[in-house]
Design an enzyme around this catalytic site. Structure first.
Site, short mmCIF file in Angstrom:
data_model
loop_
_atom_site.label_atom_id
_atom_site.label_comp_id
_atom_site.label_asym_id
_atom_site.label_seq_id
_atom_site.Cartn_x
_atom_site.Cartn_y
_atom_site.Cartn_z
N ASP A 1 35.21 11.79 -12.38
CA ASP A 1 36.45 11.50 -11.65
C ASP A 1 37.51 12.49 -12.10
OD1 ASP A 1 39.03 10.25 -10.89
OD2 ASP A 1 37.78 8.56 -10.33
N GLU B 1 40.92 4.25 -1.89
CA GLU B 1 41.53 5.59 -1.74
C GLU B 1 40.63 6.53 -0.94
OE1 GLU B 1 42.74 7.33 -5.54
OE2 GLU B 1 42.43 9.32 -4.67
N HIS C 1 31.69 4.49 -3.49
CA HIS C 1 31.51 5.05 -4.84
C HIS C 1 31.63 3.96 -5.89
CE1 HIS C 1 35.72 5.47 -3.56
NE2 HIS C 1 36.08 5.24 -4.82
#
Ligand code: 5GP
Length: 131
Positions: free
Chosen positions: A29, A88, A93
């Protein structure tokens, strides 16, 4: 239009890749909650994780398990926490996050800042621990 994660899979946008299989992909990330925060995604672009077929979801979880094992031997922590948010980026994920207490999974906390080089060093360590 392709999601930002599809563009990462296709190599159009750089990432700190951890591993990939035919159907799954893992990378760091870019705005981590903790050192070694990994995103595990299906290559097939599906927004909502529970819209994946059972077989796809099972494969993604098995892949996440393998990545989490490598993370656990690399990043000092009590265990690897797992969560799905998906508000988002509209490409399913799983967040894998090294944790020591419940607050380490608090997405309201300020994110950590690493340079590209620091992120890549973390990725190299996790990659090399994958069995
Ligand atoms: P969520 O959709 O689960 O709320 O959060 C999406 C996550 O994707 C965030 O933790 C964010 O930091 C991460 N993210 C968004 N854009 C990028 C990107 O371009 N590269 C990487 N590596 N991570 C990203």
């Amino acid at each position: 239009m392709a999601s930002i994660f599809t563009r990462i899979i296709n190599g159009e946008i750089p990432c700190n890749k951890i591993a990939e299989t035919n159907n799954c992909f893992a990378f760091l990330d870019i705005n981590p909650l903790a050192t070694g925060h990994v995103l595990v995604i299906p290559k097939r672009e599906v927004d909502y994780i529970f819209d994946l077929a059972d077989s796809e979801l099972a494969e993604l979880m098995a892949f996440a398990k393998k990545i989490a094992a490598a993370m656990r031997t690399t990043v000092p922590c009590k265990r690897i926490g797992m969560t799905v948010i998906g508000l988002e980026v509209p490409h399913a994920h799983i967040h894998l996050i090294p944790i020591n207490n419940v607050d380490d999974m608090n997405f309201g906390k300020p994110k950590l800042r690493f340079t590209g080089e620091e992120l890549e060093l973390i990725a190299i360590k996790i990659r090399s621990a994958i069995k």
